[in-house]
Design an enzyme around this catalytic site. Sequence first.
Site, PDB file in Angstrom:
ATOM      1  N   ARG A 184      58.565   9.619  43.907  1.00  0.00           N
ATOM      2  CA  ARG A 184      57.352  10.232  44.481  1.00  0.00           C
ATOM      3  C   ARG A 184      57.669  10.675  45.906  1.00  0.00           C
ATOM      4  NH1 ARG A 184      56.578   4.798  44.933  1.00  0.00           N
ATOM      5  NH2 ARG A 184      56.172   4.024  47.041  1.00  0.00           N
TER       6      ARG A 184
ATOM      7  N   SER B  68      65.392   9.849  52.483  1.00  0.00           N
ATOM      8  CA  SER B  68      64.563   8.667  52.735  1.00  0.00           C
ATOM      9  C   SER B  68      63.192   8.756  52.068  1.00  0.00           C
ATOM     10  CB  SER B  68      64.430   8.434  54.244  1.00  0.00           C
ATOM     11  OG  SER B  68      65.702   8.190  54.783  1.00  0.00           O
TER      12      SER B  68
ATOM     13  N   ASP C 295      68.334   5.410  54.476  1.00  0.00           N
ATOM     14  CA  ASP C 295      68.710   5.194  55.879  1.00  0.00           C
ATOM     15  C   ASP C 295      69.217   3.774  56.154  1.00  0.00           C
ATOM     16  OD1 ASP C 295      66.196   4.135  55.458  1.00  0.00           O
ATOM     17  OD2 ASP C 295      65.234   5.126  57.147  1.00  0.00           O
TER      18      ASP C 295
END
Length: 498
Positions: A193, A178, A231
């Site tokens: 990132r 996630s 998710d």
Amino acid sequence: MEKKVVVAVVCVAAVAGAVATAAVVKRKMKMDRRWAKAMEIVKEMQEKCGTPIGKLKQVADAMVVEMHAGLASEGGSKLKMLISYVDNLPTGDEKGLFYALDLGGTNFRVLRVQLGGKDGGLVSQEFTEVSIPPNLMIGTSDALFDYIAAELAKFIAQEGQEFELPPGRQRELGFTFSFPVMQTSIASGTLVRWTKGFSIDDAVGLDVVAELTKAMKRQGLDMSVSALVNDTVGTLAGGKYSSKDVAVAVILGTGSNAAYVESAQAIPKWHGDLPKSGEMVINMEWGNFRSSHLPLTEYDHAMDYESLNPGEQIFEKLISGMYLGEIVRRVLLKMAEEAAFFGDIVPPKLKTPFILRTPDMSAMHHDTSSDLILVEKKMKDILEICNTSLQTRKVVVELCNIVATRGSRLAAAGILGILKKIGRDTVKDGDEQKTVIAMDGGLFEHYGEYSKCLENTLTELLGEEVSKTISIEHASDGSGLGAALLAASHSPYLEAEN
């Protein structure tokens, strides 16, 4: 002489009484002015947060426009509309042993799922949860993935004989990751990132599945990653396993996102071969949606400006659990500063950003005691504001209601936008199609007033007839179970078995 003294005393007493009365009147007038100013701030907030049905329909239409733009080209919209490469959602026929690794924050979970096929369903599910040491969150890619792989190996080493696989068959894993990833296939994606306190520079730009695979090999684990998911896509998969009518998944927790099943032909930016199923799951990243129709206040603008990502995630900042309590705090601070709402001194704690969390806001909003004793306790324990009047506490609850109502009604408008895009907002003659929206996240699960308002608003927007074909179901733990199910539905052994 005595008479004069008595008269003088009476006069002095009368003057003192008049002065005291004047002071009381003056104090009352001052209090009344302050209260009027405070009520003016609340009234203005209520008006600026207004979400009449007409406005919500404009928000839904704007969402549809942005969805089309995001599907047309990369960077064509504030909505990323990411292609998930999930083109086979679970059907309920999946059979066998599958694993999931759920990495979404400072803890990660390893799950083992035994699926029994068409009639067997979910036979068993076990998991372990592990904390990630702080030094590994800022270390190297190898160190992090070696630690995760070692825990995975430990979990498998404790298995009994009933979990042994046939010779030549690898264990299969669904990987919920996630963090922002540029996905390149169902089982590969490069890290864009880090967020949530991670800062591992040498991992940025690498394929996270390849990194995990190398670490598993170093541990001697014979295991392959069949699916890389986020998710929200996992929640959609978990929901679909329980109900074939699931077409949309929405997460309303600390953050917010949505995913849905799109026709592959409706994705102009898709340049590969059309999937056999004809469908593709789209990860909208809807938190970044913005529109001139969104009812933003001065508090929203200030919070956004001071945030780590100004100008980004505007929709998320209006509807998700990370921010609702903070908006209430900012309004209370203005009332304290400009209307002395909590007395002559502005409570110092009230100046602390994010000190009022959404779970505490929810608790105050749900206080049904006649004297709002829970509100009094929260104000004292969190903000160190003592001796609040019942009248003051009622205003605090009203502010919670204003902010939660706006958030939930806007979330409902977002869902309407998705339903419009996939043609599920109308009922055609003879069409008995049902649509289920799988919902997950702490905000939806635990903030009853919020979720109730969301469902009522969606009914209001769709009308009675269409509402009968739409239902919202809570799909808990999609990020874990959903990943294991997607490993099953994208298993490389499937074709050979079929």
